[in-house]
Design a protein around this motif. Structure first.
Motif, mmCIF file in Angstrom:
data_model
loop_
_atom_site.group_PDB
_atom_site.id
_atom_site.type_symbol
_atom_site.label_atom_id
_atom_site.label_comp_id
_atom_site.label_asym_id
_atom_site.label_seq_id
_atom_site.Cartn_x
_atom_site.Cartn_y
_atom_site.Cartn_z
ATOM 1 N N GLU A 94 0.846 -1.186 0.000
ATOM 2 C CA GLU A 94 0.000 0.000 0.000
ATOM 3 C C GLU A 94 0.888 1.245 0.000
ATOM 4 N N PRO A 95 0.375 2.384 -0.472
ATOM 5 C CA PRO A 95 1.132 3.626 -0.315
ATOM 6 C C PRO A 95 1.391 3.876 1.172
ATOM 7 N N PRO A 96 2.581 4.320 1.529
ATOM 8 C CA PRO A 96 2.866 4.544 2.954
ATOM 9 C C PRO A 96 1.882 5.528 3.578
ATOM 10 N N LEU A 97 1.441 5.211 4.781
ATOM 11 C CA LEU A 97 0.597 6.152 5.511
ATOM 12 C C LEU A 97 1.408 7.373 5.910
ATOM 13 N N ARG A 98 0.757 8.492 6.043
ATOM 14 C CA ARG A 98 1.412 9.708 6.508
ATOM 15 C C ARG A 98 0.909 9.999 7.917
ATOM 16 N N ILE A 99 1.679 9.535 8.909
ATOM 17 C CA ILE A 99 1.295 9.706 10.307
ATOM 18 C C ILE A 99 2.010 10.950 10.846
ATOM 19 N N THR A 153 4.545 20.172 7.189
ATOM 20 C CA THR A 153 4.200 19.168 8.198
ATOM 21 C C THR A 153 5.172 17.993 8.135
ATOM 22 N N ARG A 154 5.716 17.611 9.291
ATOM 23 C CA ARG A 154 6.603 16.452 9.362
ATOM 24 C C ARG A 154 5.763 15.215 9.655
ATOM 25 N N VAL A 155 5.966 14.163 8.860
ATOM 26 C CA VAL A 155 5.175 12.947 8.998
ATOM 27 C C VAL A 155 6.092 11.742 9.005
ATOM 28 N N CYS A 156 5.522 10.613 9.430
ATOM 29 C CA CYS A 156 6.198 9.320 9.373
ATOM 30 C C CYS A 156 5.535 8.503 8.270
ATOM 31 N N GLU A 157 6.343 7.959 7.358
ATOM 32 C CA GLU A 157 5.817 7.187 6.236
ATOM 33 C C GLU A 157 6.426 5.783 6.226
ATOM 34 N N PRO A 158 6.039 4.937 7.165
ATOM 35 C CA PRO A 158 6.598 3.579 7.181
ATOM 36 C C PRO A 158 6.039 2.744 6.042
ATOM 37 N N PRO A 159 6.822 1.782 5.542
ATOM 38 C CA PRO A 159 6.310 0.901 4.477
ATOM 39 C C PRO A 159 5.115 0.101 4.988
ATOM 40 N N THR A 160 4.055 0.075 4.205
ATOM 41 C CA THR A 160 2.773 -0.450 4.672
ATOM 42 C C THR A 160 2.256 -1.540 3.747
ATOM 43 N N LEU A 161 1.701 -2.591 4.352
ATOM 44 C CA LEU A 161 1.088 -3.695 3.610
ATOM 45 C C LEU A 161 -0.368 -3.837 4.030
ATOM 46 N N ARG A 162 -1.185 -4.301 3.093
ATOM 47 C CA ARG A 162 -2.571 -4.654 3.440
ATOM 48 C C ARG A 162 -2.661 -6.172 3.504
ATOM 49 N N GLU A 163 -3.065 -6.662 4.678
ATOM 50 C CA GLU A 163 -3.198 -8.101 4.911
ATOM 51 C C GLU A 163 -4.682 -8.456 4.901
ATOM 52 N N THR A 164 -5.034 -9.558 4.248
ATOM 53 C CA THR A 164 -6.435 -9.979 4.161
ATOM 54 C C THR A 164 -6.550 -11.417 4.624
ATOM 55 N N MET A 165 -7.315 -11.638 5.672
ATOM 56 C CA MET A 165 -7.465 -12.948 6.281
ATOM 57 C C MET A 165 -8.512 -13.785 5.537
ATOM 58 N N PRO A 166 -8.587 -15.085 5.836
ATOM 59 C CA PRO A 166 -9.512 -15.967 5.094
ATOM 60 C C PRO A 166 -10.981 -15.547 5.180
#
Length: 298
Positions: free
Chosen positions: A143-148, A178-191
């Motif tokens: 996913e695009p990194p979130l901007r926290i 604005t200073r933000v945190c952009e960690p690498p983000t994944l979308r996980e989908t369970m069964p």
């Protein structure tokens, strides 16, 4: 003819002051405390997020409501863990994939907050940071990194790169400053279609686990910040040491009531300026992806 005049003197008595009925006062206070404890133990209680193990979905400073009844009641439901541990449960239920729950540490009376990623009977493993259930990898999409936004409670501290030993820096500055945190983000989908965001930004020891078969009456739980979470994968004293017994789960996280950025002080004005207004009343139940019939697991 003389008329005799008589003077009538009226005596006014001061009303007696009744003493305080201390027994009644104490009884009323005890009933009120019991009512609060009962609500806290059997209906819902507040919860505070003290760590970054559930980033990006929960931030340090978030205040939540945890419901106590979705999986029945056990010793872990009782506030302050006033009852001794046991394997009993009243009106027991089983969490679903993706639920955020409150497991109690297997030794210490310490509440954790984690996400359910494995159910009773599942063959569970983690390979290269990806969950594998019954031999099938759980889908993860970039996913695009979130901007926290960075603040006193969000420092964007993700440790060091194990390959180089250098700090991992995911800070960025937006066009408006604005200073933000952009960690690498994944979308996980369970069964079951439950889908949510996770952070998995480096290779580390807990990225490989199992396989194990989850015993009856147990679940596997993990933090969403996968490289910074002491959870079911961790058998050291800080971790949850494997599958969590359902009687050790004290409730399910429902929604955020409010969130503070860490600048709250004695000045009453700071009680308002420190609020993260965009987080209030956010649900903590996972979204359900439209999987389609072809993606159903047998």
């Amino acid at each position: 003819m003389n008329s005799a005049s008589s003077t009538v003197t009226e005596t006014s008595e001061k009303p007696k002051k009744d003493g305080i009925d201390w027994l009644s006062e104490i009884r009323g206070l005890a009933l009120m405390l019991l009512a609060v404890l009962g609500f806290h133990s059997f209906i819902a209680k507040p919860f505070y997020i003290p760590s970054e193990s559930m980033l990006p979905n929960l931030l340090v400073g978030d205040r939540l409501v945890v419901s106590k009844y979705p999986y029945g009641w056990s010793w872990a439901s009782i506030s302050f863990h006033l009852m001794p541990r046991g394997d009993w449960r009243i009106w027991p239920g089983t969490p679903e994939y993706g639920d955020i729950v409150i497991p109690v540490h297997p030794v210490r009376d310490e509440d954790y907050i984690k996400r359910v990623v494995g159910l009773p009977g599942d063959t569970f493993e983690v390979r290269g940071g990806q969950i594998v259930l019954d031999g099938t990898p759980v889908p993860q999409e970039v996913e695009p990194p979130l901007r926290i936004p960075l603040d006193a409670n969000m420092q964007c501290d993700f440790g060091t790169d194990p390959r180089t030993g250098l700090p991992l820096d995911y800070t960025a500055v937006l066009a408006d400053g604005t200073r933000v945190c952009e960690p690498p983000t994944l979308r996980e989908t369970m069964p079951n279609g439950a889908t949510y965001l996770v952070i998995d930004h480096k290779r580390q020891e807990l990225d490989d686990f199992g396989p194990i078969v989850i015993p009856d009456g147990h679940v596997m739980v993990m933090g969403d910040n996968r490289d910074h979470s002491s959870d079911s994968r961790a058998y050291d004293p800080s971790g949850l040491m494997g599958p969590v017994p359902l009687e050790n789960i004290g409730g399910r996280a429902e929604f955020i009531t409010f969130s503070l950025d860490g600048t709250t002080g004695f000045n009453p004005l700071s009680w308002f300026t420190s609020l993260r207004g965009d987080r209030a009343w956010s649900t903590l139940r996972p979204a359900i992806a439209d999987r389609g019939p072809e993606s159903e697991r047998n």
